[in-house]
Design an enzyme around this catalytic site. Sequence first.
Site, PDB file in Angstrom:
ATOM      1  N   GLU A  40       0.820  -1.204   0.000  1.00 50.78           N
ATOM      2  CA  GLU A  40       0.000   0.000   0.000  1.00 50.78           C
ATOM      3  C   GLU A  40       0.863   1.266   0.000  1.00 50.78           C
ATOM      4  O   GLU A  40       1.936   1.311   0.617  1.00 50.78           O
ATOM      5  CB  GLU A  40      -0.932  -0.026   1.218  1.00 50.78           C
ATOM      6  CG  GLU A  40      -1.852  -1.237   1.139  1.00 50.78           C
ATOM      7  CD  GLU A  40      -2.894  -1.328   2.238  1.00 50.78           C
ATOM      8  OE1 GLU A  40      -3.709  -2.244   2.190  1.00 50.78           O
ATOM      9  OE2 GLU A  40      -2.901  -0.486   3.151  1.00 50.78           O
ATOM     10  N   CYS A  94       6.306  -7.012   7.808  1.00 53.06           N
ATOM     11  CA  CYS A  94       7.438  -6.522   8.606  1.00 53.06           C
ATOM     12  C   CYS A  94       7.752  -7.554   9.683  1.00 53.06           C
ATOM     13  O   CYS A  94       6.850  -8.162  10.244  1.00 53.06           O
ATOM     14  CB  CYS A  94       7.094  -5.182   9.259  1.00 53.06           C
ATOM     15  SG  CYS A  94       8.486  -4.443  10.148  1.00 53.06           S
ATOM     16  N   CYS A 102       1.016  -2.405  15.769  1.00 49.34           N
ATOM     17  CA  CYS A 102       1.054  -2.093  14.328  1.00 49.34           C
ATOM     18  C   CYS A 102       0.392  -3.212  13.535  1.00 49.34           C
ATOM     19  O   CYS A 102       0.725  -4.386  13.723  1.00 49.34           O
ATOM     20  CB  CYS A 102       2.511  -1.931  13.896  1.00 49.34           C
ATOM     21  SG  CYS A 102       2.716  -1.736  12.118  1.00 49.34           S
ATOM     22  N   CYS A 110       3.504   8.475   1.275  1.00 51.35           N
ATOM     23  CA  CYS A 110       3.975   7.524   2.282  1.00 51.35           C
ATOM     24  C   CYS A 110       4.180   6.185   1.578  1.00 51.35           C
ATOM     25  O   CYS A 110       3.225   5.603   1.066  1.00 51.35           O
ATOM     26  CB  CYS A 110       2.888   7.434   3.363  1.00 51.35           C
ATOM     27  SG  CYS A 110       3.229   6.236   4.636  1.00 51.35           S
ATOM     28  N   CYS A 118       6.156  -4.976  16.161  1.00 52.40           N
ATOM     29  CA  CYS A 118       5.711  -3.966  17.133  1.00 52.40           C
ATOM     30  C   CYS A 118       4.274  -4.285  17.547  1.00 52.40           C
ATOM     31  O   CYS A 118       3.436  -4.641  16.699  1.00 52.40           O
ATOM     32  CB  CYS A 118       5.810  -2.563  16.545  1.00 52.40           C
ATOM     33  SG  CYS A 118       7.496  -2.140  16.099  1.00 52.40           S
ATOM     34  N   CYS A 153      -1.394   5.863   9.635  1.00 55.39           N
ATOM     35  CA  CYS A 153      -0.151   5.236  10.072  1.00 55.39           C
ATOM     36  C   CYS A 153      -0.426   3.939  10.834  1.00 55.39           C
ATOM     37  O   CYS A 153      -1.241   3.912  11.752  1.00 55.39           O
ATOM     38  CB  CYS A 153       0.574   6.187  11.010  1.00 55.39           C
ATOM     39  SG  CYS A 153       2.183   6.623  10.405  1.00 55.39           S
TER      40      CYS A 153
HETATM   41  C1  LIG Z   1       4.255   1.735   9.936  1.00 54.92           C
HETATM   42  S1  LIG Z   1       5.751   2.421  10.481  1.00 54.92           S
HETATM   43  C2  LIG Z   1       6.837   2.221   9.094  1.00 54.92           C
HETATM   44  C3  LIG Z   1       8.227   2.759   9.326  1.00 54.92           C
HETATM   45  C4  LIG Z   1       9.073   2.009  10.325  1.00 54.92           C
HETATM   46  N1  LIG Z   1       8.897   0.632  10.259  1.00 54.92           N
HETATM   47  C5  LIG Z   1       8.855   2.525  11.713  1.00 54.92           C
HETATM   48  O1  LIG Z   1       8.349   1.789  12.558  1.00 54.92           O
HETATM   49  O2  LIG Z   1       9.222   3.673  11.949  1.00 54.92           O
HETATM   50  C6  LIG Z   1       5.449   4.188  10.455  1.00 54.92           C
HETATM   51  C7  LIG Z   1       4.961   4.760  11.771  1.00 54.92           C
HETATM   52  O3  LIG Z   1       3.659   4.271  12.073  1.00 54.92           O
HETATM   53  C8  LIG Z   1       3.571   4.046  13.460  1.00 54.92           C
HETATM   54  N2  LIG Z   1       2.473   3.150  13.754  1.00 54.92           N
HETATM   55  C9  LIG Z   1       2.460   1.807  13.625  1.00 54.92           C
HETATM   56  N3  LIG Z   1       1.260   1.309  13.999  1.00 54.92           N
HETATM   57  C10 LIG Z   1       0.498   2.372  14.357  1.00 54.92           C
HETATM   58  C11 LIG Z   1      -0.853   2.506  14.786  1.00 54.92           C
HETATM   59  N4  LIG Z   1      -1.645   1.462  14.901  1.00 54.92           N
HETATM   60  N5  LIG Z   1      -1.297   3.755  15.068  1.00 54.92           N
HETATM   61  C12 LIG Z   1      -0.508   4.839  14.912  1.00 54.92           C
HETATM   62  N6  LIG Z   1       0.762   4.759  14.479  1.00 54.92           N
HETATM   63  C13 LIG Z   1       1.266   3.544  14.208  1.00 54.92           C
HETATM   64  C14 LIG Z   1       4.927   3.453  13.719  1.00 54.92           C
HETATM   65  O4  LIG Z   1       5.247   3.386  15.053  1.00 54.92           O
HETATM   66  C15 LIG Z   1       5.821   4.381  12.958  1.00 54.92           C
HETATM   67  O5  LIG Z   1       6.140   5.495  13.745  1.00 54.92           O
HETATM   68  S1  SF4 Z   2       5.792  -0.038  13.407  1.00 57.51           S
HETATM   69 FE1  SF4 Z   2       5.099  -1.683  12.072  1.00 57.51          FE
HETATM   70  S2  SF4 Z   2       6.178  -1.326  10.179  1.00 57.51           S
HETATM   71 FE2  SF4 Z   2       7.271  -0.127  11.736  1.00 57.51          FE
HETATM   72  S3  SF4 Z   2       8.866  -1.521  12.505  1.00 57.51           S
HETATM   73 FE3  SF4 Z   2       7.103  -1.815  13.812  1.00 57.51          FE
HETATM   74  S4  SF4 Z   2       6.036  -3.561  12.907  1.00 57.51           S
HETATM   75 FE4  SF4 Z   2       7.403  -2.762  11.355  1.00 57.51          FE
END
Ligand SMILES: C[S@@+](CC[C@H](N)C(=O)[O-])C[C@H]1O[C@@H](n2cnc3c(N)ncnc32)[C@H](O)[C@@H]1O
Ligand code: SF4
Length: 385
Positions: free
Chosen positions: A114, A134, A141, A127, A138, A362
């Site tokens: 996406e 991934c 996420c 974005c 986390c 995000c």
């Molecule tokens: C999807 S990540 C991709 C980039 C990288 N993997 C990272 O974690 O920074 C981009 C941002 O989205 C945040 N994020 C992930 N899940 C989220 C959620 N459910 N609600 C809000 N932000 C979220 C992450 O913590 C990160 O700061």
């Molecule tokens: S926030 Fe989501 S995309 Fe970013 S490092 Fe953690 S698991 Fe991966």
Amino acid sequence: MRQEAQQETLQREGQPPLTPQASRLTNLFGLDREQLRERFAEMGEKPYRADQVMQWIYRRTRNSFDEMSNISKDLRTRMAQHFEIRTPELVTEQVSQDGTRKWVLRLDGGNAIETVYIPEEGRATLCISSQVGCAMDCAFCSTAQQGLNRNMTTAEIIAQVWFAARTLGGDFQNERVISNIVFMGMGEPLANYNAVLPAIRILLDDFGFGLSKRRVTVSTSGLVPFMDRLREDVDTALAVSLHAPNDALRNELVPINRKYPLAELMAACRRYTVEKDRKAHIVYEYVMLDGINDQPEHARELVKLLGGLPAKVNLIPFNPFPQTQYRRSKPEAIAAFAKILRDRKIIATTRKTRGDDIDAACGQLVGKVQSRQKNRLRGIAIVGD
Ligand SMILES: C[S@@+](CC[C@H](N)C(=O)[O-])C[C@H]1O[C@@H](n2cnc3c(N)ncnc32)[C@H](O)[C@@H]1O
Ligand code: SF4
């Protein structure tokens, strides 16, 4: 007729292949300028030819060799024997009430990723994704739920930007429809460093998309060695997904913290900002989870952790998705948290949630894995060591 048999028949008849993955041509989206110049040198061509071709593709958003009018017909024919400009296949497009657009794009092999376009007053951010799924796992996420399916190639990363510009009817020369790129889609960009680095070079190249390095932001959960390499190699803007002010909580929310704990992460952040005498601050992302990391004591701990570093903290209201146990913090809790930071002269912003109605916010991106099975590759899978 089975697909392989069809493929063979087409090949015998000198027809183009049925599916892109059968192609043996190099997708030009995957070559940065140095690599393209090398390929042209192998063809006995001068380096400036590579620059011309890149300008057609990136500055003018073209994908047909026939349109490259300053390249001789002979060279265009020879180029077509080696290269292609393969654009991604659109699966779906969704447009939010606030103008945010989400595209689901199919990759070779059937996986989908996406890409999200976010227009705002005075800027428009794209974005982009860097991995299918991934491995970082986390806790909050939705991309993490599917584990890592595979790394994206440089061509696949760059194709998202080209596709967006072309779809929006603009280019990177006259009518810039995208002003900023953030690696905040699916995946951990620094875990796919070998593909992400050439992609960044194409984004920054004057003959590529021509973006300034302040307008390209790599967001990382904290892969310390690659933060140092990024600083040395391209020195783009950096966002660090912090989410917790102490190791105990961060180990739970961002498991990569067990490998690179806060002391190491903050030392790397210091090197990224201070040693290069840069004016730009790192943006620390902090997702606000109700009752988990949003209390005043967490804010005070965060102030200590940032300890005088040039920092901007972006508080992200948690974006919920099915099967999550977390809830978004109350607006009063977010405001109180921000106030504690601001009282200590730390810039704190609260991210406006965009594209909520189309699950484009995000952390909500999930793409689609071919098998529809959850991929359980979790933990640390990093390319570029
Ligand atoms: C999807 S990540 C991709 C980039 C990288 N993997 C990272 O974690 O920074 C981009 C941002 O989205 C945040 N994020 C992930 N899940 C989220 C959620 N459910 N609600 C809000 N932000 C979220 C992450 O913590 C990160 O700061
Ligand atoms: S926030 Fe989501 S995309 Fe970013 S490092 Fe953690 S698991 Fe991966």
